[in-house]
Motif scaffolding. Structure first.
Motif, mmCIF file in Angstrom:
data_model
loop_
_atom_site.group_PDB
_atom_site.id
_atom_site.type_symbol
_atom_site.label_atom_id
_atom_site.label_comp_id
_atom_site.label_asym_id
_atom_site.label_seq_id
_atom_site.Cartn_x
_atom_site.Cartn_y
_atom_site.Cartn_z
ATOM 1 N N GLU A 197 0.878 -1.200 0.057
ATOM 2 C CA GLU A 197 -0.147 -0.033 -0.085
ATOM 3 C C GLU A 197 0.866 1.244 -0.024
ATOM 4 O OE1 GLU A 197 -3.965 -1.248 2.242
ATOM 5 O OE2 GLU A 197 -2.439 -0.965 3.483
ATOM 6 N N ILE A 198 1.891 1.329 0.787
ATOM 7 C CA ILE A 198 2.886 2.373 0.701
ATOM 8 C C ILE A 198 3.222 2.905 -0.780
ATOM 9 C CG2 ILE A 198 4.977 3.283 1.706
ATOM 10 C CD1 ILE A 198 4.534 1.710 4.221
ATOM 11 N N PHE A 199 3.736 1.688 -1.365
ATOM 12 C CA PHE A 199 4.139 1.985 -2.770
ATOM 13 C C PHE A 199 3.232 2.561 -3.732
ATOM 14 C CE2 PHE A 199 7.499 -0.450 -1.122
ATOM 15 C CZ PHE A 199 8.666 0.470 -0.935
ATOM 16 N N ASP A 200 1.783 2.320 -3.587
ATOM 17 C CA ASP A 200 0.623 2.760 -4.173
ATOM 18 C C ASP A 200 0.283 4.044 -3.852
ATOM 19 O OD1 ASP A 200 0.813 0.448 -5.572
ATOM 20 O OD2 ASP A 200 -0.724 -0.620 -4.634
ATOM 21 N N LEU A 201 0.781 4.971 -3.055
ATOM 22 C CA LEU A 201 0.240 6.192 -2.601
ATOM 23 C C LEU A 201 0.508 7.051 -3.778
ATOM 24 C CD1 LEU A 201 1.770 6.156 1.157
ATOM 25 C CD2 LEU A 201 -0.561 5.961 0.366
ATOM 26 N N PRO A 202 -0.126 8.309 -3.681
ATOM 27 C CA PRO A 202 0.005 9.454 -4.858
ATOM 28 C C PRO A 202 1.274 10.343 -4.465
ATOM 29 C CG PRO A 202 -1.931 9.567 -3.143
ATOM 30 C CD PRO A 202 -1.429 8.405 -3.046
ATOM 31 N N VAL A 203 1.292 11.298 -5.053
ATOM 32 C CA VAL A 203 2.327 12.139 -4.842
ATOM 33 C C VAL A 203 2.284 12.686 -3.251
ATOM 34 C CG1 VAL A 203 3.453 14.342 -5.360
ATOM 35 C CG2 VAL A 203 2.539 12.741 -7.060
ATOM 36 N N SER A 204 1.150 12.896 -2.956
ATOM 37 C CA SER A 204 0.981 13.326 -1.358
ATOM 38 C C SER A 204 -0.259 12.796 -0.731
ATOM 39 C CB SER A 204 1.012 14.945 -1.243
ATOM 40 O OG SER A 204 -0.172 15.276 -1.829
ATOM 41 N N LEU B 174 10.571 6.658 6.542
ATOM 42 C CA LEU B 174 10.609 5.028 6.550
ATOM 43 C C LEU B 174 11.901 4.462 6.393
ATOM 44 C CD1 LEU B 174 6.983 4.546 5.488
ATOM 45 C CD2 LEU B 174 7.523 4.475 7.680
ATOM 46 N N GLY B 175 12.696 4.878 5.759
ATOM 47 C CA GLY B 175 13.854 4.307 5.447
ATOM 48 C C GLY B 175 13.994 3.520 4.345
ATOM 49 N N ILE B 176 13.017 4.057 3.094
ATOM 50 C CA ILE B 176 12.818 3.474 2.066
ATOM 51 C C ILE B 176 13.285 4.178 1.024
ATOM 52 C CG2 ILE B 176 11.096 2.363 0.316
ATOM 53 C CD1 ILE B 176 9.179 2.162 2.731
ATOM 54 N N GLU B 177 14.460 3.883 0.169
ATOM 55 C CA GLU B 177 15.124 4.248 -0.755
ATOM 56 C C GLU B 177 14.756 4.348 -2.255
ATOM 57 O OE1 GLU B 177 19.277 4.554 0.024
ATOM 58 O OE2 GLU B 177 19.239 4.928 2.202
ATOM 59 N N GLU B 178 14.194 3.007 -2.204
ATOM 60 C CA GLU B 178 13.819 2.661 -3.734
ATOM 61 C C GLU B 178 12.746 1.890 -3.662
ATOM 62 O OE1 GLU B 178 16.836 0.297 -5.747
ATOM 63 O OE2 GLU B 178 18.529 1.684 -5.266
ATOM 64 N N ARG B 179 11.937 1.967 -4.741
ATOM 65 C CA ARG B 179 10.722 1.169 -4.882
ATOM 66 C C ARG B 179 10.914 -0.347 -5.522
ATOM 67 N NH1 ARG B 179 6.728 -0.630 -7.852
ATOM 68 N NH2 ARG B 179 4.359 -0.143 -7.453
ATOM 69 N N ARG C 266 4.520 14.900 1.776
ATOM 70 C CA ARG C 266 4.723 14.411 0.420
ATOM 71 C C ARG C 266 5.316 12.887 0.534
ATOM 72 N NH1 ARG C 266 9.297 17.611 -2.362
ATOM 73 N NH2 ARG C 266 10.399 16.636 -0.559
ATOM 74 N N THR C 267 4.842 11.843 -0.312
ATOM 75 C CA THR C 267 4.979 10.540 -0.334
ATOM 76 C C THR C 267 6.748 10.371 -0.358
ATOM 77 O OG1 THR C 267 2.918 10.052 -1.428
ATOM 78 C CG2 THR C 267 4.596 8.452 -1.352
ATOM 79 N N VAL C 268 7.274 11.246 -1.034
ATOM 80 C CA VAL C 268 8.769 11.192 -1.192
ATOM 81 C C VAL C 268 9.451 11.429 0.390
ATOM 82 C CG1 VAL C 268 9.289 13.448 -1.855
ATOM 83 C CG2 VAL C 268 10.566 11.571 -2.277
ATOM 84 N N ASP C 269 8.836 12.339 0.916
ATOM 85 C CA ASP C 269 9.205 12.429 2.391
ATOM 86 C C ASP C 269 8.849 11.497 3.278
ATOM 87 O OD1 ASP C 269 10.362 14.927 1.810
ATOM 88 O OD2 ASP C 269 8.438 15.906 2.195
ATOM 89 N N LEU C 270 7.657 10.817 3.203
ATOM 90 C CA LEU C 270 7.271 9.752 4.000
ATOM 91 C C LEU C 270 8.040 8.670 3.716
ATOM 92 C CD1 LEU C 270 4.930 8.359 5.823
ATOM 93 C CD2 LEU C 270 3.873 8.026 3.676
#
Length: 90
Positions: free
Chosen positions: A13-20, A68-73, A60-64
């Motif tokens: 679900e985290i990777f399916d989030l919109p831009v914000s 969370l320590g996620i650098e790549e999808r 912003r999803t990129v900040d989120l």
């Protein structure tokens, strides 16, 4: 019961989030309730930067993802099967 889903977001679900996202969704990603999220925003201690728009807060999803320590999808197997993502062998 509010009828809203307050469970923690899954990895997928985290990777399916919109831009914000709204603060409720960001709070779910961290596994916290909305009241705690608002308290942390008020204390300027929310785990990532929030943007206030009127009375609402957005993240912003990129900040989120960074918080969370996620650098790549990652690429999921079903995305490869559906042709959405390429394999290393393509």
């Amino acid at each position: 019961m509010t009828g809203r889903d307050d469970t923690t977001l899954t990895f997928r679900e985290i990777f399916d989030l919109p831009v914000s996202v709204d603060l409720r969704t960001a709070a779910r990603a961290f596994g916290m309730c909305l009241a705690t999220a608002y308290r942390l925003v008020g204390e300027e201690a929310f785990p990532c930067h929030t943007i206030r728009i009127g009375r609402r807060h957005r993240v912003r999803t990129v900040d989120l993802l960074a918080a969370l320590g996620i650098e790549e999808r990652p690429v999921f197997a079903d995305e490869v099967a559906d042709g959405v993502a390429l394999t290393l062998f393509d």
